[in-house]
Each structure stands twice: as structure tokens, then as C-alpha cells.
Design an enzyme around this catalytic site. Structure first.
Site, PDB file in Angstrom:
ATOM      1  N   HIS A 218      59.678  35.765  54.121  1.00  7.99           N
ATOM      2  CA  HIS A 218      59.150  34.952  53.026  1.00  7.99           C
ATOM      3  C   HIS A 218      57.657  35.207  52.825  1.00  7.99           C
ATOM      4  O   HIS A 218      57.177  35.235  51.686  1.00  7.99           O
ATOM      5  CB  HIS A 218      59.395  33.470  53.311  1.00  7.99           C
ATOM      6  CG  HIS A 218      60.805  33.037  53.058  1.00  7.99           C
ATOM      7  ND1 HIS A 218      61.851  33.405  53.863  1.00  7.99           N
ATOM      8  CD2 HIS A 218      61.330  32.246  52.069  1.00  7.99           C
ATOM      9  CE1 HIS A 218      62.971  32.865  53.405  1.00  7.99           C
ATOM     10  NE2 HIS A 218      62.693  32.163  52.324  1.00  7.99           N
ATOM     11  N   HIS A 260      59.134  30.113  61.844  1.00 13.26           N
ATOM     12  CA  HIS A 260      58.336  31.230  62.336  1.00 13.26           C
ATOM     13  C   HIS A 260      57.133  30.706  63.113  1.00 13.26           C
ATOM     14  O   HIS A 260      56.753  29.531  62.991  1.00 13.26           O
ATOM     15  CB  HIS A 260      57.836  32.107  61.178  1.00 13.26           C
ATOM     16  CG  HIS A 260      58.924  32.828  60.448  1.00 13.26           C
ATOM     17  ND1 HIS A 260      59.455  34.014  60.879  1.00 13.26           N
ATOM     18  CD2 HIS A 260      59.582  32.517  59.300  1.00 13.26           C
ATOM     19  CE1 HIS A 260      60.399  34.412  60.040  1.00 13.26           C
ATOM     20  NE2 HIS A 260      60.492  33.525  59.070  1.00 13.26           N
TER      21      HIS A 260
END
Length: 299
Positions: A218, A260
Site C-alpha cells: 500500500h 506493517h
């Protein structure tokens, strides 16, 4: 005249009788004077022959039990001094293991800070987190940066475009998105860094490589698309600020959702920025890729 006892012992040891009779009692071989010196020598040799090595295991155990060390119940002391290095490691390698380099210490410290900061910022990782009520909004923002909506939207706009300039921009955007998916999947497969432990695997349309964390797809896509838009679309200043703000918040949401670590997002931004440079260098146009545009115009 030699005695019968000495002659018998000499024959048993393979020594001629003459040599035993010709030896002087005072010779050095007898160990000094005295008439019993020769008998002492034969008795000593007989003792040596009786202490010869024995092949029988029972005999060997009996000999070991007669040892003074074994009788005392003690064990041999280790030789004083430094212990030798393992045979598999050289002394230089042993010193390197005991004294790690400055780079190794810095990397371990950076990894520890990364894990600590990522856990602190994961305020939306679960429904019961401190910011759990904002989790649906973060997940909606997550979908806005997913690759599948961007690919489908680009293909739809490309099919509806009726100008060569619009087709050229959209064709390169499609090329950029495919390049991003390929590079991110390749790096994730090579690094194989697991996602944070507090992450909930409820992502939108995941693939096999999505179980790995480094880098953030992303974040790479956000940096790539925002730079692409700023360079090839004429937008007002508020919209340009909004594009940059969208990329930054999208990267931050990956850490807040626990998807993440901080370094995954930071490297993702850097990789996405570099990917646009590759797309700009390999820019597709009707002059260098006429086949693609011809095929698309026929469709």
C-alpha cells in the site's frame, strides 16, 4: 656356578645361561654390588613382562581398577590455561562472535526500536484497542490503496478513453501498477518478514505473499500513484495537497492497523518513489510501443 633357579628364569626369558653366569655382580647392569643383584634384575624383567598390555577386556578393567587414581576415586585435573577454541571456528571468527561489529549492533538496535514503535502506534490493531472505534475508517482507507480497485479502475478508464493523450497516460499508469505488484511480490518472497504479532489477518482480497510484511504494498502504491498524478494531471493546489496527504495517511494507517512495521512503510515509500522513475524512463508512447496502442485502438 649358576644356580638352577637363575638358569630356569634365564631360559624362560630367552637369555642364555652363559650370559647370566658371565655377568659380574658389580657391573652397572646389576644396579650395584651384592650377590642378589642378578636375581633382582630377572625379577624386574619378569615384572615388566607380567605388566604387558592385555587384549582381554576383563584384564583391562582389572588393570584400570588397580590404578592409584581409580582407587582414590579422583579424576584427572584439567590442564591449567585458556580453553581451546572449537575446532570448527578459527580464532578470528571466535573473536568476531564475542565482539560483534558496530554495524551489527546498529542494525539490532534499529530493529528493536522499529518493533517497539510499531507496537506503540498500532492503536487500531483490534476492536478492543485504544482507537478501536476508528478501525472501520482505517479499513476503508486500506481499500482505497489496494491494487485490485486501482487496476480495475484504470482498465475501465482506458476502455472509455477516446483520446490518444488520455490513452497514453492510462497505459503507463497500468504499466506502473503491474510493475509495482511484481516488484513488491518479488521482494516479499525474498525477505519473508512476518507481519506484526498483533495483526489481524482480515485484509481485503489477500494473496499468498500477503502473509509477509516487508515492504508495504500500500505504501509503494500510494507513493507511486501520488507522484504519477502530480506529474501528469493538471490539478489545483488543494487537490495536489490532498493527493500527498492521502499517501501519507495511507502509509500511517498500515502501522495503526498493525499490518506493517514502521520500516516496512518507510521502505515502501522509497520504493514507490523509485518505481515512478523507472516508469518515466520506460515511458510508453505510440512511437516506441505502437503495437500496444494499435491493439487497444482496435478493441
Amino acid at each position: 656356578m649358576p644356580s638352577p633357579r637363575r638358569s630356569a628364569e634365564g631360559r624362560a626369558l630367552g637369555i642364555p645361561a652363559a650370559s647370566s653366569s658371565s655377568s659380574s655382580p658389580n657391573s652397572p647392569a646389576h644396579g650395584g654390588g651384592g650377590g642378589g643383584g642378578g636375581g633382582g634384575r630377572f625379577e624386574f624383567q619378569s615384572l615388566l613382562s607380567s605388566r604387558a598390555p592385555c587384549a582381554d577386556p576383563t584384564c583391562a578393567r582389572l588393570r584400570a581398577s588397580e590404578s592409584p587414581v581409580h582407587r582414590r576415586g579422583s579424576v584427572p585435573l584439567a590442564w591449567p590455561g585458556p580453553a581451546p577454541a572449537p575446532p570448527g571456528l578459527a580464532p578470528e571468527e571466535a573473536r568476531m562472535n564475542l565482539n560483534p561489529s558496530f554495524l551489527g549492533i546498529a542494525l539490532r538496535s534499529l530493529l528493536a526500536i522499529d518493533l517497539w514503535l510499531s507496537k506503540k502506534l498500532g492503536v487500531c490493531a483490534g476492536e478492543h484497542s485504544s482507537w478501536g472505534s476508528v478501525r472501520p475508517l482505517m479499513k476503508l482507507l486500506e481499500i482505497s490503496g489496494h491494487g485490485i480497485p486501482w487496476l480495475l479502475g484504470t482498465l475501465y478508464c482506458l476502455s472509455r478513453s477516446d483520446s490518444w493523450a488520455g490513452r497514453e497516460v492510462l497505459m503507463n499508469l497500468l504499466f506502473a501498477l503491474l510493475l509495482d505488484l511484481l516488484l513488491v511480490a518479488l521482494i516479499k518472497g525474498l525477505v519473508r518478514r512476518r507481519r506484526p504479532a498483533h495483526n489481524q489477518m482480515d485484509m481485503f482480497v489477500t494473496l499468498s505473499v500477503d502473509k509477509y510484511s516487508f515492504p508495504s504494498g500500500h505504501a509503494t502504491r500510494a507513493a507511486l500513484v501520488s507522484r504519477f498524478i502530480l506529474n501528469h494531471l493538471v490539478l489545483a493546489i488543494p487537490l495536489r495537497v490532498l493527493a500527498v496527504l492521502w499517501a501519507f495517511i495511507l502509509g500511517l494507517s498500515r502501522v495503526m492497523l498493525g499490518r506493517h512495521n514502521v520500516t516496512d512503510v518507510a521502505f515502501g515509500f522509497l520504493l514507490g518513489y523509485m518505481q515512478y522513475s523507472i516508469v518515466d524512463y520506460c515511458w510508453l508512447s505510440p512511437h516506441n510501443a505502437p503495437v500496444l496502442f494499435a491493439l487497444w485502438s482496435q478493441q
